[in-house]
Design a protein around this motif. Structure first.
Motif, PDB file in Angstrom:
ATOM      1  N   GLY A 119      -6.256   9.626 -15.367  1.00  0.00           N
ATOM      2  CA  GLY A 119      -5.490   8.249 -15.112  1.00  0.00           C
ATOM      3  C   GLY A 119      -5.898   7.382 -13.939  1.00  0.00           C
ATOM      4  N   GLY A 120      -5.147   6.655 -13.463  1.00  0.00           N
ATOM      5  CA  GLY A 120      -5.481   5.604 -12.366  1.00  0.00           C
ATOM      6  C   GLY A 120      -4.353   5.379 -11.672  1.00  0.00           C
ATOM      7  N   ARG A 121      -4.725   4.618 -10.411  1.00  0.00           N
ATOM      8  CA  ARG A 121      -3.329   4.462  -9.639  1.00  0.00           C
ATOM      9  C   ARG A 121      -2.133   3.577 -10.378  1.00  0.00           C
ATOM     10  NH1 ARG A 121      -7.951   1.795  -6.969  1.00  0.00           N
ATOM     11  NH2 ARG A 121      -7.921  -0.564  -7.434  1.00  0.00           N
ATOM     12  N   SER A 122      -2.789   2.455 -11.152  1.00  0.00           N
ATOM     13  CA  SER A 122      -1.622   1.404 -11.622  1.00  0.00           C
ATOM     14  C   SER A 122      -0.931   2.327 -12.667  1.00  0.00           C
ATOM     15  CB  SER A 122      -2.665   0.338 -12.335  1.00  0.00           C
ATOM     16  OG  SER A 122      -2.956  -0.622 -11.220  1.00  0.00           O
ATOM     17  N   GLN A 123      -1.579   3.055 -13.534  1.00  0.00           N
ATOM     18  CA  GLN A 123      -0.939   3.796 -14.396  1.00  0.00           C
ATOM     19  C   GLN A 123       0.083   5.000 -13.869  1.00  0.00           C
ATOM     20  OE1 GLN A 123      -3.489   4.384 -18.200  1.00  0.00           O
ATOM     21  NE2 GLN A 123      -5.068   3.930 -16.495  1.00  0.00           N
ATOM     22  N   GLU A 124      -0.509   5.562 -12.826  1.00  0.00           N
ATOM     23  CA  GLU A 124       0.345   6.560 -12.277  1.00  0.00           C
ATOM     24  C   GLU A 124       1.701   5.864 -11.448  1.00  0.00           C
ATOM     25  OE1 GLU A 124      -0.005   9.925  -8.898  1.00  0.00           O
ATOM     26  OE2 GLU A 124      -1.243  10.074 -10.537  1.00  0.00           O
ATOM     27  N   LEU A 125       1.406   4.556 -10.922  1.00  0.00           N
ATOM     28  CA  LEU A 125       2.461   3.897 -10.542  1.00  0.00           C
ATOM     29  C   LEU A 125       3.457   3.476 -11.547  1.00  0.00           C
ATOM     30  CD1 LEU A 125       2.254   0.997  -8.000  1.00  0.00           C
ATOM     31  CD2 LEU A 125       3.929   0.650  -9.883  1.00  0.00           C
ATOM     32  N   ALA A 126       3.219   3.041 -12.765  1.00  0.00           N
ATOM     33  CA  ALA A 126       4.058   2.889 -13.923  1.00  0.00           C
ATOM     34  C   ALA A 126       4.728   3.904 -14.416  1.00  0.00           C
ATOM     35  CB  ALA A 126       3.182   2.099 -15.084  1.00  0.00           C
ATOM     36  N   LEU A 127       4.058   5.260 -14.515  1.00  0.00           N
ATOM     37  CA  LEU A 127       4.616   6.483 -15.114  1.00  0.00           C
ATOM     38  C   LEU A 127       5.858   6.858 -14.082  1.00  0.00           C
ATOM     39  CD1 LEU A 127       4.884   8.597 -16.961  1.00  0.00           C
ATOM     40  CD2 LEU A 127       3.014   9.631 -16.022  1.00  0.00           C
ATOM     41  N   ALA A 128       5.480   6.824 -12.746  1.00  0.00           N
ATOM     42  CA  ALA A 128       6.625   6.994 -11.632  1.00  0.00           C
ATOM     43  C   ALA A 128       7.822   6.215 -12.071  1.00  0.00           C
ATOM     44  CB  ALA A 128       6.069   7.129 -10.263  1.00  0.00           C
ATOM     45  N   ASN A 181       0.145  16.061 -13.390  1.00  0.00           N
ATOM     46  CA  ASN A 181      -1.010  16.536 -13.392  1.00  0.00           C
ATOM     47  C   ASN A 181      -1.940  15.381 -13.376  1.00  0.00           C
ATOM     48  OD1 ASN A 181      -3.221  18.344 -14.613  1.00  0.00           O
ATOM     49  ND2 ASN A 181      -2.967  17.536 -16.667  1.00  0.00           N
ATOM     50  N   ASN A 182      -1.302  14.234 -12.897  1.00  0.00           N
ATOM     51  CA  ASN A 182      -2.087  12.993 -12.730  1.00  0.00           C
ATOM     52  C   ASN A 182      -2.615  12.631 -14.160  1.00  0.00           C
ATOM     53  OD1 ASN A 182      -3.259  14.578  -9.738  1.00  0.00           O
ATOM     54  ND2 ASN A 182      -2.131  12.623  -9.489  1.00  0.00           N
ATOM     55  N   ASP A 183      -1.978  12.831 -15.124  1.00  0.00           N
ATOM     56  CA  ASP A 183      -2.237  12.575 -16.368  1.00  0.00           C
ATOM     57  C   ASP A 183      -1.654  11.185 -17.050  1.00  0.00           C
ATOM     58  OD1 ASP A 183      -3.976  13.231 -18.505  1.00  0.00           O
ATOM     59  OD2 ASP A 183      -2.510  14.474 -19.483  1.00  0.00           O
ATOM     60  N   SER A 184      -1.739  10.407 -16.322  1.00  0.00           N
ATOM     61  CA  SER A 184      -0.758   8.924 -16.730  1.00  0.00           C
ATOM     62  C   SER A 184      -1.306   8.202 -18.035  1.00  0.00           C
ATOM     63  CB  SER A 184      -0.585   7.964 -15.460  1.00  0.00           C
ATOM     64  OG  SER A 184      -2.130   7.530 -14.843  1.00  0.00           O
ATOM     65  N   HIS A 185      -2.917   8.058 -17.963  1.00  0.00           N
ATOM     66  CA  HIS A 185      -3.429   7.698 -19.060  1.00  0.00           C
ATOM     67  C   HIS A 185      -3.309   8.100 -20.491  1.00  0.00           C
ATOM     68  CE1 HIS A 185      -6.253   4.728 -21.482  1.00  0.00           C
ATOM     69  NE2 HIS A 185      -6.929   6.146 -21.695  1.00  0.00           N
ATOM     70  N   ASP A 225       0.756  -1.205   0.054  1.00  0.00           N
ATOM     71  CA  ASP A 225       0.043   0.056   0.026  1.00  0.00           C
ATOM     72  C   ASP A 225       0.954   1.216  -0.135  1.00  0.00           C
ATOM     73  OD1 ASP A 225       0.850   0.067   2.561  1.00  0.00           O
ATOM     74  OD2 ASP A 225      -1.132   0.096   3.477  1.00  0.00           O
ATOM     75  N   GLY A 226       0.165   2.539  -0.071  1.00  0.00           N
ATOM     76  CA  GLY A 226       1.032   3.637  -0.153  1.00  0.00           C
ATOM     77  C   GLY A 226       0.512   4.582  -1.362  1.00  0.00           C
ATOM     78  N   GLN A 227       1.067   5.562  -1.555  1.00  0.00           N
ATOM     79  CA  GLN A 227       1.081   6.406  -2.840  1.00  0.00           C
ATOM     80  C   GLN A 227       1.472   5.958  -3.941  1.00  0.00           C
ATOM     81  OE1 GLN A 227      -0.785   9.319  -2.771  1.00  0.00           O
ATOM     82  NE2 GLN A 227      -1.604   8.813  -0.879  1.00  0.00           N
ATOM     83  N   ALA A 228       0.678   5.720  -5.099  1.00  0.00           N
ATOM     84  CA  ALA A 228       1.271   5.194  -6.398  1.00  0.00           C
ATOM     85  C   ALA A 228       2.535   5.436  -6.778  1.00  0.00           C
ATOM     86  CB  ALA A 228      -0.254   5.411  -7.247  1.00  0.00           C
ATOM     87  N   ARG A 229       2.523   6.823  -6.726  1.00  0.00           N
ATOM     88  CA  ARG A 229       3.911   7.393  -7.447  1.00  0.00           C
ATOM     89  C   ARG A 229       5.018   7.092  -6.546  1.00  0.00           C
ATOM     90  NH1 ARG A 229       3.150  13.657  -8.264  1.00  0.00           N
ATOM     91  NH2 ARG A 229       0.830  12.589  -9.145  1.00  0.00           N
ATOM     92  N   GLU A 230       4.896   7.047  -5.383  1.00  0.00           N
ATOM     93  CA  GLU A 230       5.902   6.503  -4.229  1.00  0.00           C
ATOM     94  C   GLU A 230       6.190   5.057  -4.493  1.00  0.00           C
ATOM     95  OE1 GLU A 230       7.811   8.547  -2.691  1.00  0.00           O
ATOM     96  OE2 GLU A 230       6.594  10.398  -3.363  1.00  0.00           O
ATOM     97  N   ILE A 231       5.496   4.169  -4.647  1.00  0.00           N
ATOM     98  CA  ILE A 231       5.550   2.753  -4.890  1.00  0.00           C
ATOM     99  C   ILE A 231       6.097   2.472  -6.225  1.00  0.00           C
ATOM    100  CG2 ILE A 231       4.550   0.680  -5.047  1.00  0.00           C
ATOM    101  CD1 ILE A 231       4.501   1.798  -2.136  1.00  0.00           C
TER     102      ILE A 231
END
Length: 457
Positions: free
Chosen positions: A352-361, A414-418, A313-319
């Motif tokens: 975007g979504g949490r999975s795509q934000e995680l992948a972008l980070a 911009n939380n624009d991963s998608h 768990d945790g913030q998507a971009r940190e993970i």
């Protein structure tokens, strides 16, 4: 973790094929129909509910059987139950997420009514479906049994709020954008809803409820999954107030809206002090099962594999940054898998979504690292308000994006991963493997998986 060289050497050139295989294995293991089949059977006129080693026994000649299925996996779960109960079903309600099509057609010859409601923000269709559930169960007797099939999404779809629906939708929407965890969100949901926190069991009383629960919550806390419609709890108001304060919800509501919310919280204090109804609950599937299936598939492909955690768990971009760091240190030929669910604080205006934000980070953290890939996807096939399950990135993703004039840092801010991944796939079609992972709705939901693959060739 073993550092032995695997007998087969996976090649980086095949990473996308490997990713598709691992996604398929994980989703297949989370199949909702099969999960119900492992916990529901019959022996003549006896219905067997629970693990095969020690099931609960229901005499079909002594009472009636009702069915309530709610969540993203409601349709396949109901289908599996019908194969077992057959003509002994007295009545049923299925409430699922609206994904188009006509899922009601397969229940046309059965005493079942289907409702397709809104998710993750509830709507009037879910409220109408829940009202139908309460009405159906009003005549339940002590000798009757109610099969309660609960899966991810039930918190939104099975709802009888103590607030006007417009207020309830606004509160849920604010919490969804706040970055709160699913546990925190459901703490509020449970405290302001008649059907949650054992409310379904209360509605069915004096009949006994049998909860078959497909978990989409880390650690499988019964009271949090679907907001615990078959899990009676005591006073929940203190926990809800703490969450509302932590994310400053009062300041974001009109004074009249906050007044109605406070009144609902006060009303909730008395709702949960009623006598507890008879209920038996069983977890029938979770993220660990899906992660283990992906791990087995990776080993068969020649990777040395390890399930690192099923409590991510945790913030998507940190993970995502963490996953990139792990990928840099992972020995070639190895695979690490993490299961759980991250969150996103929405500050930008993108899609975007949490999975795509995680992948972008992760793409930024893994930049220029050769022969490594990071995948993040949701087992329900949906990532935020987008039509994809997630995304896979490599050490070349960020560089490739910049070569087409895309700025990964700006899109992440911009939380624009998608938008980022969709545009990158469009521009690089035929020159690079696609980044978006598209499965379509999977009719199951057991959290998300993050998979890290390292190659030496």
């Amino acid at each position: 973790m073993s550092l032995l060289t695997p007998p087969i050497q996976p090649r980086f050139a095949d990473y996308r094929r490997h990713i598709d295989g691992l996604v398929t294995a994980a989703i297949s293991a989370a199949d909702a129909d099969a999960a119900v089949g492992r916990f529901l059977a019959r022996d003549g006129r006896t219905l067997l509910v629970g693990p095969a080693s020690n099931p609960e026994r229901i005499n079909l000649d002594e009472g009636r059987v009702y069915l309530v299925a709610a969540g993203k996996a409601a349709v396949p779960m109901a289908r599996a139950a019908l194969r077992v109960v057959g003509d002994d079903l007295a009545g049923g309600i299925v409430i699922t997420k609206d994904v188009g099509g006509d899922p009601a057609a397969e229940f046309a010859e059965r005493p079942i009514t289907l409702f397709a409601g809104g998710h993750p923000v509830p709507d009037e269709r879910g409220v109408a479906g829940t009202k139908a559930v309460v009405e159906m169960l009003a005549g339940a007797r002590r000798e009757d049994a109610v099969l309660c099939l609960i899966s991810g999404g039930a918190s939104s779809l099975l709802t009888q709020p103590l607030l006007p629906l417009a207020d309830w939708r606004k509160v849920v929407g604010l919490l969804l954008k706040s970055g709160c965890t699913i546990n925190e969100l459901n703490a509020v949901r449970r405290s302001i809803d008649r059907i949650k926190s054992g409310g379904l069991a209360r509605a069915a009383s004096p009949a006994t409820c049998y909860g078959l629960i497909l978990s989409d919550v880390i650690g499988n806390p019964l009271n949090v999954i679907g907001s615990g419609p078959t899990v009676p709890e005591d006073d929940l108001v203190v926990g809800a107030v703490q969450v509302l304060g932590r994310y400053d919800i009062a300041r974001q509501l009109e004074r009249e809206e906050w007044g109605r919310l406070a009144l609902a919280l006060n009303q909730s204090r008395y709702l949960h002090k009623t006598p507890r109804a008879p209920v038996r609950n069983f977890i029938i599937g979770d993220v660990r099962l899906a992660a283990t299936a992906a791990l087995v598939a990776a080993i068969r492909l020649g990777f040395v594999g390890q399930l690192l955690t099923a409590h991510l768990d945790g913030q998507a971009r940190e993970i995502g940054r963490l996953a990139a760091g792990v990928a840099r240190d992972l020995p070639p030929g190895h695979c690490l898998i993490m299961g759980g669910e991250t969150t996103v604080i929405v500050r930008g205006q993108g899609t975007g979504g949490r999975s795509q934000e995680l992948a972008l980070a992760a793409a930024l953290g893994l930049e220029r690292q050769p022969r490594a890939a990071v995948l993040s996807f949701g087992t329900d096939g949906e990532d935020g308000p987008t039509p994809v399950a997630g995304a896979v990135i490599t050490g070349e993703t960020a560089r490739l994006a910049r070569s087409y004039g895309l700025d990964p840092v700006a899109h992440l801010a911009n939380n624009d991963s998608h938008t980022f991944f969709a545009r990158l796939d469009e521009l690089s079609r035929g020159r690079a493997e696609p980044h978006l992972v598209t499965t379509g709705p999977t009719a199951t939901n057991v959290n998300d998986l993050v998979i890290i693959l390292a190659y030496d060739q």
